[in-house]
Design a protein around this motif. Sequence first.
Motif, mmCIF file in Angstrom:
data_model
loop_
_atom_site.group_PDB
_atom_site.id
_atom_site.type_symbol
_atom_site.label_atom_id
_atom_site.label_comp_id
_atom_site.label_asym_id
_atom_site.label_seq_id
_atom_site.Cartn_x
_atom_site.Cartn_y
_atom_site.Cartn_z
ATOM 1 N N LEU A 17 0.765 -0.854 0.162
ATOM 2 C CA LEU A 17 -0.259 0.199 0.127
ATOM 3 C C LEU A 17 0.823 1.411 0.333
ATOM 4 C CD1 LEU A 17 -3.092 -0.788 2.859
ATOM 5 C CD2 LEU A 17 -2.724 -0.320 -0.227
ATOM 6 N N PHE A 18 2.182 1.380 0.327
ATOM 7 C CA PHE A 18 2.855 2.394 0.676
ATOM 8 C C PHE A 18 2.854 2.298 -1.011
ATOM 9 C CE2 PHE A 18 7.116 3.966 0.700
ATOM 10 C CZ PHE A 18 7.631 4.924 1.223
ATOM 11 N N LEU A 19 3.951 1.652 -1.409
ATOM 12 C CA LEU A 19 4.351 1.720 -2.902
ATOM 13 C C LEU A 19 2.950 1.980 -3.821
ATOM 14 C CD1 LEU A 19 6.645 -1.593 -3.065
ATOM 15 C CD2 LEU A 19 7.197 0.798 -2.690
ATOM 16 N N LEU A 20 1.667 1.656 -3.600
ATOM 17 C CA LEU A 20 0.448 2.267 -4.078
ATOM 18 C C LEU A 20 0.049 3.771 -3.947
ATOM 19 C CD1 LEU A 20 -1.942 2.309 -5.190
ATOM 20 C CD2 LEU A 20 -3.242 1.293 -3.248
ATOM 21 N N THR A 21 0.834 4.642 -2.654
ATOM 22 C CA THR A 21 0.237 5.873 -2.635
ATOM 23 C C THR A 21 1.565 6.502 -3.567
ATOM 24 O OG1 THR A 21 1.602 5.593 -0.735
ATOM 25 C CG2 THR A 21 -0.863 5.185 -0.681
ATOM 26 N N LEU A 22 2.219 6.322 -3.674
ATOM 27 C CA LEU A 22 3.097 7.134 -4.621
ATOM 28 C C LEU A 22 2.981 6.613 -6.314
ATOM 29 C CD1 LEU A 22 6.901 5.267 -2.588
ATOM 30 C CD2 LEU A 22 5.566 8.012 -2.528
ATOM 31 N N VAL A 23 2.311 6.181 -6.266
ATOM 32 C CA VAL A 23 2.063 5.930 -8.273
ATOM 33 C C VAL A 23 1.069 7.436 -8.303
ATOM 34 C CG1 VAL A 23 0.076 4.975 -9.341
ATOM 35 C CG2 VAL A 23 1.202 3.404 -7.251
ATOM 36 N N PRO A 24 -0.087 8.314 -8.027
ATOM 37 C CA PRO A 24 0.017 9.351 -8.226
ATOM 38 C C PRO A 24 0.934 10.133 -8.112
ATOM 39 C CG PRO A 24 -1.727 8.325 -6.569
ATOM 40 C CD PRO A 24 0.068 7.829 -6.284
ATOM 41 N N PHE A 25 1.907 10.759 -7.041
ATOM 42 C CA PHE A 25 3.316 11.240 -7.272
ATOM 43 C C PHE A 25 4.327 10.715 -8.320
ATOM 44 C CE2 PHE A 25 7.673 11.298 -6.743
ATOM 45 C CZ PHE A 25 7.778 13.171 -6.936
ATOM 46 N N THR A 26 4.377 9.479 -8.847
ATOM 47 C CA THR A 26 5.357 9.028 -10.314
ATOM 48 C C THR A 26 4.280 9.894 -11.241
ATOM 49 O OG1 THR A 26 4.535 6.754 -9.828
ATOM 50 C CG2 THR A 26 6.290 7.962 -9.110
ATOM 51 N N THR A 27 2.654 9.181 -11.322
ATOM 52 C CA THR A 27 2.074 9.414 -12.348
ATOM 53 C C THR A 27 2.109 11.146 -12.983
ATOM 54 O OG1 THR A 27 1.420 7.593 -12.169
ATOM 55 C CG2 THR A 27 0.062 9.344 -13.757
ATOM 56 N N SER A 28 2.024 12.175 -11.531
ATOM 57 C CA SER A 28 2.034 13.543 -11.828
ATOM 58 C C SER A 28 2.869 13.914 -12.309
ATOM 59 C CB SER A 28 1.138 14.248 -10.747
ATOM 60 O OG SER A 28 1.436 15.209 -11.041
ATOM 61 N N TRP A 29 3.864 13.565 -12.455
ATOM 62 C CA TRP A 29 5.531 13.984 -12.370
ATOM 63 C C TRP A 29 5.567 13.416 -13.763
ATOM 64 C CZ3 TRP A 29 10.774 11.543 -10.558
ATOM 65 C CH2 TRP A 29 11.642 13.129 -10.815
ATOM 66 N N ILE A 30 5.394 12.401 -14.278
ATOM 67 C CA ILE A 30 5.679 12.195 -15.883
ATOM 68 C C ILE A 30 4.362 13.101 -16.580
ATOM 69 C CG2 ILE A 30 7.030 9.923 -15.352
ATOM 70 C CD1 ILE A 30 4.380 8.298 -16.632
ATOM 71 N N SER A 31 3.422 12.795 -16.021
ATOM 72 C CA SER A 31 2.807 14.035 -16.641
ATOM 73 C C SER A 31 3.258 15.635 -17.149
ATOM 74 C CB SER A 31 1.067 13.652 -16.138
ATOM 75 O OG SER A 31 0.826 12.250 -16.243
ATOM 76 N N GLU A 32 3.932 15.531 -16.151
ATOM 77 C CA GLU A 32 4.402 17.222 -16.071
ATOM 78 C C GLU A 32 5.346 17.279 -17.206
ATOM 79 O OE1 GLU A 32 4.808 18.665 -12.414
ATOM 80 O OE2 GLU A 32 2.752 18.019 -11.530
ATOM 81 N N LYS A 33 6.659 16.339 -16.979
ATOM 82 C CA LYS A 33 7.910 15.874 -18.227
ATOM 83 C C LYS A 33 7.689 15.532 -18.613
ATOM 84 C CE LYS A 33 9.525 19.495 -14.983
ATOM 85 N NZ LYS A 33 8.704 20.874 -15.347
ATOM 86 N N PRO A 34 6.593 15.400 -19.847
ATOM 87 C CA PRO A 34 6.943 13.744 -20.584
ATOM 88 C C PRO A 34 8.378 13.509 -21.008
ATOM 89 C CG PRO A 34 5.963 15.451 -21.919
ATOM 90 C CD PRO A 34 5.929 15.609 -20.541
ATOM 91 N N ASN A 35 8.908 13.996 -21.516
ATOM 92 C CA ASN A 35 9.750 14.210 -22.128
ATOM 93 C C ASN A 35 11.431 14.588 -21.215
ATOM 94 O OD1 ASN A 35 8.985 13.444 -24.479
ATOM 95 N ND2 ASN A 35 8.106 15.719 -24.479
ATOM 96 N N ALA A 36 10.768 14.231 -19.782
ATOM 97 C CA ALA A 36 12.152 13.507 -18.769
ATOM 98 C C ALA A 36 12.648 12.669 -17.852
ATOM 99 C CB ALA A 36 12.106 14.543 -17.795
ATOM 100 N N THR A 37 13.899 11.917 -18.327
ATOM 101 C CA THR A 37 14.558 10.896 -18.218
ATOM 102 C C THR A 37 14.119 10.248 -17.056
ATOM 103 O OG1 THR A 37 16.222 10.741 -19.495
ATOM 104 C CG2 THR A 37 16.868 9.326 -17.577
#
Length: 186
Positions: free
Chosen positions: A82-102
């Motif tokens: 569940l802890f790892l699950l709660t990080l999914v929104p953060f990383t999803t938001s990050w790749i949404s904002e920076k789709p071309n960043a490694t």
Amino acid sequence: MNKSRLEAFTDAMIAIAATIMVLELHSPDGVKLSNLLSEWHVLFAYIVSFFLIYLFWFSHHNTFKNAETISNKVFLLNGIWLFLLTLVPFTTSWISEKPNATLPMITYLLLQILWVESFFVLNKQVCRDNPDMENTLPRTNKWVKNFYGCFALAFIFAFFIPIVSLVIVGLVNINSFRGILSVKNG
């Protein structure tokens, strides 16, 4: 540990994670179709992550539906998952904002692998604690090769064309859905 309380808490955490992700979606700047299409990567990242969360919610249900014993180990492993699950929104938001960043894509991919692996460890412990229970999530050599092969490819693309990594993860989801939906639902 009471199984129904663990399942209810898990269901709530999954619902909260999915809700947080959808709250990160913002309306386009204009009212033209081109404004909407210019934000396709944001919506695509949400769709991929949502279906991954949904896939695991379904798998969690199938893992726990016939379990009689919920050990302290299962309780702790479920908490890690569940802890790892709660990080999914953060990383999803990050790749949404920076789709071309490694870095955001690498972080997203690493989280997905850790989350998947933590679920397999959780599933294995539930089966170990309930030896008469059928394992609803067999981990075949073919699945492992396909999953890790696709993620290795996604990692490579993350350094050159990061958004392609998300497409690969989406394809992995589709393949996983095919397998999971073939499992008997109770």
